[in-house]
Design a protein around this motif. Structure first.
Motif, PDB file in Angstrom:
ATOM      1  N   LYS A 130       0.820  -1.228   0.000  1.00 24.36           N
ATOM      2  CA  LYS A 130       0.000   0.000   0.000  1.00 24.36           C
ATOM      3  C   LYS A 130       0.853   1.277   0.000  1.00 24.36           C
ATOM      4  O   LYS A 130       0.579   2.234   0.732  1.00 24.36           O
ATOM      5  CB  LYS A 130      -0.965   0.015   1.198  1.00 24.36           C
ATOM      6  N   LEU A 131       1.890   1.253  -0.821  1.00 21.48           N
ATOM      7  CA  LEU A 131       2.734   2.448  -0.923  1.00 21.48           C
ATOM      8  C   LEU A 131       2.014   3.462  -1.804  1.00 21.48           C
ATOM      9  O   LEU A 131       1.559   3.131  -2.897  1.00 21.48           O
ATOM     10  CB  LEU A 131       4.093   2.101  -1.540  1.00 21.48           C
ATOM     11  N   ARG A 132       1.907   4.674  -1.305  1.00 17.18           N
ATOM     12  CA  ARG A 132       1.234   5.711  -2.094  1.00 17.18           C
ATOM     13  C   ARG A 132       2.232   6.292  -3.099  1.00 17.18           C
ATOM     14  O   ARG A 132       3.323   6.713  -2.720  1.00 17.18           O
ATOM     15  CB  ARG A 132       0.656   6.785  -1.183  1.00 17.18           C
ATOM     16  N   ILE A 133       1.806   6.314  -4.341  1.00 20.13           N
ATOM     17  CA  ILE A 133       2.699   6.801  -5.395  1.00 20.13           C
ATOM     18  C   ILE A 133       2.594   8.322  -5.472  1.00 20.13           C
ATOM     19  O   ILE A 133       1.504   8.896  -5.436  1.00 20.13           O
ATOM     20  CB  ILE A 133       2.325   6.155  -6.745  1.00 20.13           C
ATOM     21  N   PHE A 142       3.888   9.171  -1.571  1.00 20.36           N
ATOM     22  CA  PHE A 142       5.099   8.813  -0.833  1.00 20.36           C
ATOM     23  C   PHE A 142       6.274   8.473  -1.762  1.00 20.36           C
ATOM     24  O   PHE A 142       7.292   9.164  -1.776  1.00 20.36           O
ATOM     25  CB  PHE A 142       4.780   7.626   0.095  1.00 20.36           C
ATOM     26  N   LEU A 143       6.115   7.453  -2.584  1.00 17.79           N
ATOM     27  CA  LEU A 143       7.256   6.964  -3.374  1.00 17.79           C
ATOM     28  C   LEU A 143       7.362   7.713  -4.704  1.00 17.79           C
ATOM     29  O   LEU A 143       6.422   7.729  -5.496  1.00 17.79           O
ATOM     30  CB  LEU A 143       7.100   5.458  -3.623  1.00 17.79           C
ATOM     31  N   VAL A 159      20.201   0.070  -3.755  1.00 19.46           N
ATOM     32  CA  VAL A 159      18.856   0.500  -4.159  1.00 19.46           C
ATOM     33  C   VAL A 159      18.506   1.744  -3.355  1.00 19.46           C
ATOM     34  O   VAL A 159      18.612   1.749  -2.128  1.00 19.46           O
ATOM     35  CB  VAL A 159      17.822  -0.620  -3.899  1.00 19.46           C
ATOM     36  N   ILE A 160      18.097   2.799  -4.051  1.00 23.80           N
ATOM     37  CA  ILE A 160      17.716   4.037  -3.372  1.00 23.80           C
ATOM     38  C   ILE A 160      16.237   4.283  -3.634  1.00 23.80           C
ATOM     39  O   ILE A 160      15.813   4.412  -4.789  1.00 23.80           O
ATOM     40  CB  ILE A 160      18.567   5.230  -3.886  1.00 23.80           C
ATOM     41  N   LEU A 161      15.454   4.305  -2.555  1.00 25.59           N
ATOM     42  CA  LEU A 161      14.030   4.596  -2.679  1.00 25.59           C
ATOM     43  C   LEU A 161      13.862   6.079  -2.371  1.00 25.59           C
ATOM     44  O   LEU A 161      14.172   6.515  -1.262  1.00 25.59           O
ATOM     45  CB  LEU A 161      13.215   3.762  -1.680  1.00 25.59           C
ATOM     46  N   ASN A 191      15.928   7.806   0.505  1.00 26.05           N
ATOM     47  CA  ASN A 191      16.331   9.197   0.280  1.00 26.05           C
ATOM     48  C   ASN A 191      15.083  10.063   0.391  1.00 26.05           C
ATOM     49  O   ASN A 191      14.051   9.755  -0.207  1.00 26.05           O
ATOM     50  CB  ASN A 191      16.965   9.351  -1.110  1.00 26.05           C
ATOM     51  N   VAL A 192      15.194  11.121   1.177  1.00 30.19           N
ATOM     52  CA  VAL A 192      14.021  11.965   1.423  1.00 30.19           C
ATOM     53  C   VAL A 192      14.073  13.190   0.516  1.00 30.19           C
ATOM     54  O   VAL A 192      15.006  13.988   0.589  1.00 30.19           O
ATOM     55  CB  VAL A 192      13.971  12.400   2.906  1.00 30.19           C
ATOM     56  N   ASN A 193      13.076  13.309  -0.335  1.00 30.11           N
ATOM     57  CA  ASN A 193      12.984  14.463  -1.225  1.00 30.11           C
ATOM     58  C   ASN A 193      11.565  15.025  -1.156  1.00 30.11           C
ATOM     59  O   ASN A 193      10.638  14.484  -1.754  1.00 30.11           O
ATOM     60  CB  ASN A 193      13.340  14.069  -2.665  1.00 30.11           C
TER      61      ASN A 193
END
Ligand code: SAH
Length: 400
Positions: A130-133, A142-143, A159-161, A191-193
Motif C-alpha cells: 500500500k505504498l502511495r505513489i 510517498f514513493l 537500491v535508493i528509494l 532518500n528523502v525528497n
C-alpha cells in the motif's frame, strides 16, 4: 594504476543487422537514446566528426575509442514511479519528453538488466504494501523514484528509494521481502525528497539495509560510492577513459598532480602510484568524504582531498605560488570557468589533461588555454554513452 594494460585500440563495428530500424520500442517517447536507430559504427563516425569539427584548428583528433559491446552499460538506473492513467496500476519508467506523464519502460537496452529486474519487483510490491505513489501534479504521495546503482566489478547493488517522508511505516518488512527476492542487493537507502523539484535526490539519506553505500573497482583500485556521489555511469568504459587520461599525463613519480572536479577521487587515486603528491578538489561534500575513505581503502598515503569550488581553490594555488606539475581536470557539462582557467595560466603546470563530457565547452576552454600559451597536443573521443548524442573526450595540453 596498478594494472597496466595497453591502451585499447579503436573497435571496428559491424553495422547493426536491423539497419536503420530502432531496436527499442520506447525510443520515440523516452528520448534517452536519440541515436539507437543508427548502427553503432555510424554513431562512432558521427561523434568523431562532431569532435573534429569543434576542435578544428585547435589540434588533431585521434580515432574514437568505442565499446566492443555497446549495450546494457549503464550502472546507474533511475526509474520514475507513476500510475498508468488507463489501468491505474503502478508503473516504473521515464517522463515522456517535456511532460509529467510516465512512460513505462521494461528491458531498457542500455541499462544494467539487474537493475531492471529489481525495479520491476518493487513495482509489483507496491499494491501489497500500500505504498502511495507520488503525484507530480498534486505533490501528494510517498514513493517518487527508484534508483539502482550497480558495481561492475564487485556486483554490489545499491537500491535508493526516493520518497517524500523520512518515516516509512512497514519499511523494514518491505525491505526484507525485497532483499529476500533479490539477495544480490547489498544495501537499501531511503532518500528523502520533499521538494517540488525536477532533481531526483533530496539531501537526506537513511540506510534501511546494509551499509548505505556501495563499492566498485576501477583500474585495480576500490571505490566507495555514496548515494549522492558522482560515479561514471559506464564503468566498463571508465577504465578506458581513465587509462587514456593517465597515459596522456605521462607521469614519472616526481610530480604534484591536481585532480580538479575529482568526484570521489577516482582519476587521481588511479594515478596515485605514479606521482609524488596528489591533491583532489571537489565541491560536493559527500564525494570528498568518499574520496578520503577511498584513499584509506587503497592505502594511498600521498593524497589530500579538499572540498571547495575548483575555481576558488585554483586562485589560492596561484596566489600562494604552490607547486603544480600536472593538472587533470574533469569539469561538469558546463565546462570550467574563467576564474579557474586564469589561475591555471598563472600556475603554469607543464601538462594539462582535460577530461570533458561536453566537447562544446571543451573547445571553448581549449581555445582559452591555447591563447594563454599552451599547445593543444592531441584529443581522443571516448564513447561513454553509446546510442546517445553525448560524447566524452580527453585532451592533452603542454606548455609551448
Ligand atoms: N572526476 C570524477 C568526477 C567528474 S564529474 C569522476 O570521473 O568520477 C564532475 C564533478 O565536478 C562532480 O563530482 C561535481 O560535483 C564536481 N563539480 C561541479 N562543479 C564544481 C566546482 N565548481 N568546483 C569543484 N567541483 C565541481
Amino acid at each position: 594504476m596498478t594494472d597496466r594494460k595497453p591502451r585499447p585500440r579503436p573497435v571496428q563495428h559491424k553495422p547493426a543487422e536491423n539497419g536503420s530500424k530502432t531496436p527499442c520500442p520506447y525510443a520515440a517517447r523516452c528520448g534517452g537514446c536519440s541515436r539507437v536507430h543508427i548502427p553503432y559504427g555510424e554513431q562512432l563516425k558521427m561523434k568523431q566528426s562532431a569532435v573534429e569539427k569543434l576542435l578544428a584548428g585547435v589540434c588533431k583528433v585521434e580515432p574514437i575509442l568505442g565499446m566492443a559491446d555497446p549495450w546494457h552499460y549503464r550502472s546507474k538506473v533511475h526509474a520514475v514511479i507513476g500510475t498508468d492513467f488507463r489501468t491505474k496500476q503502478p508503473i516504473a519508467g521515464v517522463y515522456q519528453r517535456g511532460t509529467h506523464r510516465v512512460v513505462p519502460v521494461q528491458g531498457c537496452l542500455i541499462e544494467d538488466p539487474r537493475a531492471d529486474r529489481i525495479i520491476r519487483t518493487i513495482v509489483e510490491m507496491i499494491p501489497k504494501w500500500k505504498l502511495r505513489i507520488y503525484n507530480e501534479n498534486t505533490h501528494r504521495g510517498f514513493l517518487r523514484h527508484v534508483m539502482v546503482r550497480t558495481g561492475q566489478k564487485t556486483d554490489q547493488i545499491m537500491v535508493i528509494l526516493v520518497a517524500t517522508a523520512s518515516e516509512f511505516p512497514g519499511g523494514k518488512a518491505f525491505v526484507q521481502e525485497l532483499t529476500g527476492k533479490h539477495p544480490e542487493i547489498t544495501t537499501v537507502v531511503l532518500n528523502v525528497n520533499q521538494k517540488e523539484t525536477s532533481m531526483v535526490l533530496g539531501t537526506r539519506d537513511i540506510p534501511l539495509f546494509g551499509p548505505g553505500y556501495m563499492e566498485d573497482e576501477l583500474c585495480g583500485k576500490r571505490f566507495r560510492i555514496s548515494p549522492q556521489s558522482f560515479y561514471q555511469v559506464n564503468a566498463r568504459q571508465t577504465e578506458v577513459l581513465y587509462r587514456t587520461a593517465i597515459d596522456f599525463a605521462n607521469l614519472t613519480g616526481a610530480e604534484t598532480l591536481l585532480d580538479a572536479y575529482c568526484g570521489t577521487g577516482t582519476i587521481g587515486l588511479c594515478a596515485s602510484d605514479r606521482v609524488k603528491q596528489l591533491i583532489g578538489v571537489e565541491l560536493n561534500a559527500d564525494a570528498v568524504r568518499d574520496a578520503k575513505v577511498n584513499a584509506r581503502l587503497n592505502q594511498v598515503a600521498n593524497a589530500d582531498f579538499i572540498c571547495e569550488d575548483a575555481g576558488r581553490f585554483m586562485v589560492k594555488m596561484a596566489r600562494e605560488n604552490l607547486p603544480l606539475d600536472v593538472l587533470i581536470m574533469d569539469p561538469p557539462r558546463s565546462g570550467s570557468d574563467e576564474r579557474f582557467l586564469r589561475s591555471v595560466l598563472t600556475c603554469r603546470p607543464k601538462t594539462i589533461v582535460y577530461v570533458s563530457c561536453n566537447p562544446e565547452t571543451l573547445a571553448r576552454d581549449a581555445r582559452f588555454l591555447v591563447k594563454g600559451g599552451y599547445k593543444a597536443v592531441k584529443a581522443v573521443p571516448v564513447d561513454m554513452f553509446p546510442h546517445t548524442e553525448h560524447c566524452e573526450c580527453v585532451m592533452l595540453f603542454q606548455l609551448s
